[in-house]
Design a protein around this motif. Structure first.
Motif, PDB file in Angstrom:
ATOM      1  N   LEU A  61     -48.402  88.764 -58.486  1.00  0.00           N
ATOM      2  CA  LEU A  61     -49.858  88.650 -58.509  1.00  0.00           C
ATOM      3  C   LEU A  61     -50.507  89.802 -57.740  1.00  0.00           C
ATOM      4  N   LYS A  62     -49.944  90.162 -56.596  1.00  0.00           N
ATOM      5  CA  LYS A  62     -50.506  91.271 -55.828  1.00  0.00           C
ATOM      6  C   LYS A  62     -50.443  92.574 -56.623  1.00  0.00           C
ATOM      7  N   LEU A  63     -49.348  92.793 -57.332  1.00  0.00           N
ATOM      8  CA  LEU A  63     -49.252  94.001 -58.162  1.00  0.00           C
ATOM      9  C   LEU A  63     -50.299  93.979 -59.282  1.00  0.00           C
ATOM     10  N   LYS A  64     -50.551  92.809 -59.815  1.00  0.00           N
ATOM     11  CA  LYS A  64     -51.532  92.678 -60.897  1.00  0.00           C
ATOM     12  C   LYS A  64     -52.956  92.896 -60.389  1.00  0.00           C
ATOM     13  N   VAL A  65     -53.273  92.303 -59.243  1.00  0.00           N
ATOM     14  CA  VAL A  65     -54.638  92.335 -58.718  1.00  0.00           C
ATOM     15  C   VAL A  65     -54.919  93.611 -57.936  1.00  0.00           C
ATOM     16  N   GLN A  66     -53.953  94.084 -57.170  1.00  0.00           N
ATOM     17  CA  GLN A  66     -54.167  95.249 -56.309  1.00  0.00           C
ATOM     18  C   GLN A  66     -53.502  96.490 -56.893  1.00  0.00           C
ATOM     19  N   GLN A  67     -53.856  96.811 -58.114  1.00  0.00           N
ATOM     20  CA  GLN A  67     -53.253  97.956 -58.787  1.00  0.00           C
ATOM     21  C   GLN A  67     -53.564  99.270 -58.089  1.00  0.00           C
ATOM     22  N   ASP A  68     -54.638  99.275 -57.310  1.00  0.00           N
ATOM     23  CA  ASP A  68     -55.033 100.499 -56.611  1.00  0.00           C
ATOM     24  C   ASP A  68     -54.409 100.617 -55.220  1.00  0.00           C
ATOM     25  N   ALA A  69     -53.512  99.703 -54.868  1.00  0.00           N
ATOM     26  CA  ALA A  69     -52.847  99.761 -53.555  1.00  0.00           C
ATOM     27  C   ALA A  69     -51.948 100.999 -53.507  1.00  0.00           C
ATOM     28  N   PRO A  70     -51.753 101.545 -52.307  1.00  0.00           N
ATOM     29  CA  PRO A  70     -50.873 102.715 -52.182  1.00  0.00           C
ATOM     30  C   PRO A  70     -49.433 102.376 -52.572  1.00  0.00           C
ATOM     31  N   SER A  71     -48.707 103.354 -53.028  1.00  0.00           N
ATOM     32  CA  SER A  71     -47.343 103.116 -53.496  1.00  0.00           C
ATOM     33  C   SER A  71     -46.438 102.585 -52.390  1.00  0.00           C
ATOM     34  N   SER A  72     -46.728 102.899 -51.137  1.00  0.00           N
ATOM     35  CA  SER A  72     -45.897 102.363 -50.044  1.00  0.00           C
ATOM     36  C   SER A  72     -45.990 100.838 -50.000  1.00  0.00           C
ATOM     37  N   MET A  73     -47.173 100.295 -50.248  1.00  0.00           N
ATOM     38  CA  MET A  73     -47.336  98.832 -50.289  1.00  0.00           C
ATOM     39  C   MET A  73     -46.660  98.269 -51.533  1.00  0.00           C
ATOM     40  N   LYS A  74     -46.914  98.911 -52.655  1.00  0.00           N
ATOM     41  CA  LYS A  74     -46.346  98.431 -53.917  1.00  0.00           C
ATOM     42  C   LYS A  74     -44.822  98.453 -53.888  1.00  0.00           C
ATOM     43  N   ASP A  75     -44.250  99.492 -53.284  1.00  0.00           N
ATOM     44  CA  ASP A  75     -42.785  99.587 -53.211  1.00  0.00           C
ATOM     45  C   ASP A  75     -42.187  98.366 -52.515  1.00  0.00           C
ATOM     46  N   SER A  76     -42.836  97.907 -51.477  1.00  0.00           N
ATOM     47  CA  SER A  76     -42.382  96.715 -50.760  1.00  0.00           C
ATOM     48  C   SER A  76     -42.447  95.490 -51.674  1.00  0.00           C
ATOM     49  N   TRP A  77     -43.509  95.385 -52.446  1.00  0.00           N
ATOM     50  CA  TRP A  77     -43.654  94.248 -53.361  1.00  0.00           C
ATOM     51  C   TRP A  77     -42.595  94.304 -54.458  1.00  0.00           C
ATOM     52  N   TYR A  78     -42.336  95.501 -54.980  1.00  0.00           N
ATOM     53  CA  TYR A  78     -41.299  95.657 -56.010  1.00  0.00           C
ATOM     54  C   TYR A  78     -39.940  95.187 -55.483  1.00  0.00           C
ATOM     55  N   ARG A  79     -39.608  95.617 -54.269  1.00  0.00           N
ATOM     56  CA  ARG A  79     -38.318  95.219 -53.688  1.00  0.00           C
ATOM     57  C   ARG A  79     -38.240  93.697 -53.512  1.00  0.00           C
ATOM     58  N   SER A  80     -39.329  93.111 -53.077  1.00  0.00           N
ATOM     59  CA  SER A  80     -39.363  91.665 -52.895  1.00  0.00           C
ATOM     60  C   SER A  80     -39.223  90.939 -54.239  1.00  0.00           C
ATOM     61  N   ILE A  81     -39.865  91.446 -55.255  1.00  0.00           N
ATOM     62  CA  ILE A  81     -39.767  90.861 -56.601  1.00  0.00           C
ATOM     63  C   ILE A  81     -38.322  90.900 -57.078  1.00  0.00           C
ATOM     64  N   ILE A  82     -37.687  92.043 -56.911  1.00  0.00           N
ATOM     65  CA  ILE A  82     -36.284  92.183 -57.337  1.00  0.00           C
ATOM     66  C   ILE A  82     -35.413  91.166 -56.614  1.00  0.00           C
ATOM     67  N   GLU A  83     -35.567  91.076 -55.298  1.00  0.00           N
ATOM     68  CA  GLU A  83     -34.750  90.148 -54.504  1.00  0.00           C
ATOM     69  C   GLU A  83     -34.992  88.690 -54.881  1.00  0.00           C
ATOM     70  N   HIS A  84     -36.248  88.289 -54.951  1.00  0.00           N
ATOM     71  CA  HIS A  84     -36.537  86.879 -55.202  1.00  0.00           C
ATOM     72  C   HIS A  84     -36.291  86.472 -56.656  1.00  0.00           C
ATOM     73  N   ARG A  85     -36.448  87.410 -57.563  1.00  0.00           N
ATOM     74  CA  ARG A  85     -36.088  87.107 -58.956  1.00  0.00           C
ATOM     75  C   ARG A  85     -34.583  86.862 -59.059  1.00  0.00           C
ATOM     76  N   GLN A  86     -33.817  87.673 -58.331  1.00  0.00           N
ATOM     77  CA  GLN A  86     -32.365  87.485 -58.304  1.00  0.00           C
ATOM     78  C   GLN A  86     -32.008  86.122 -57.719  1.00  0.00           C
ATOM     79  N   ARG A  87     -32.726  85.732 -56.673  1.00  0.00           N
ATOM     80  CA  ARG A  87     -32.486  84.420 -56.067  1.00  0.00           C
ATOM     81  C   ARG A  87     -32.812  83.289 -57.041  1.00  0.00           C
ATOM     82  N   VAL A  88     -33.908  83.433 -57.778  1.00  0.00           N
ATOM     83  CA  VAL A  88     -34.275  82.421 -58.779  1.00  0.00           C
ATOM     84  C   VAL A  88     -33.183  82.327 -59.843  1.00  0.00           C
ATOM     85  N   GLN A  89     -32.732  83.481 -60.319  1.00  0.00           N
ATOM     86  CA  GLN A  89     -31.663  83.494 -61.327  1.00  0.00           C
ATOM     87  C   GLN A  89     -30.406  82.814 -60.793  1.00  0.00           C
ATOM     88  N   LYS A  90     -30.091  83.065 -59.528  1.00  0.00           N
ATOM     89  CA  LYS A  90     -28.914  82.440 -58.905  1.00  0.00           C
ATOM     90  C   LYS A  90     -29.116  80.928 -58.769  1.00  0.00           C
TER      91      LYS A  90
END
Length: 155
Positions: A61-90
């Protein structure tokens, strides 16, 4: 005796319960605590799924709503998405019966995910735009297939 054991040494209680089940000694089982533990086990699996979905959805949701956020913030969200999606799959792989609960879990988790995204959005600084609360949809804007898709990032 087994009630005392349950209260005094949980690990030993589990070992004893397993032994009793294996030997068919059902009359000696501590049925009350066994039912309690099995019920709690099912609840904890659901809570783990909801918790991982909550973080995953908040960052989508943050990536969708805050598209203008700096890439340093977005990179953190991307990493979190990858990790938690993996956890959901597990979660879903380890407990296949959770698949029938997934839609409900998404709805439950999204309510909290939205709150997190809004609160964290208000903490934006260094010239980052603070999104308005109404920019975050009240209902989950992502389909189940998108949420589970490892290449989807909501933007």
């Amino acid at each position: 005796m087994s009630k005392k054991l349950y209260d005094q040494d949980f690990k030993k209680w589990i070992e004893t319960t397993i032994y009793q089940l294996q030997k068919g000694d059902f009359s000696s089982l501590d049925i009350y605590n066994l039912i309690e533990e099995l019920t709690e086990l099912g609840k904890s699996e659901k809570r783990a799924l909801e918790s991982n979905l909550m973080i995953l959805l908040a960052h989508l949701l943050k990536l969708k709503v805050q598209q203008d956020a700096p890439s340093s913030m977005k990179d953190s969200w991307y990493r979190s998405i990858i990790e938690h999606r993996q956890r959901v799959q597990k979660n879903l792989k380890d407990t296949p019966s959770l698949k029938s609960y997934l839609e409900t879990a998404i709805k439950k988790a999204y309510t909290d995910a939205r709150k997190i995204a809004i609160k964290e959005g208000k903490l934006a600084n260094f010239g980052v735009r603070i999104p308005q609360e109404n920019e975050s949809p009240k209902n989950c804007p992502f389909f189940q297939k998108q949420i589970l898709d490892e290449d989807f990032y909501g933007n």
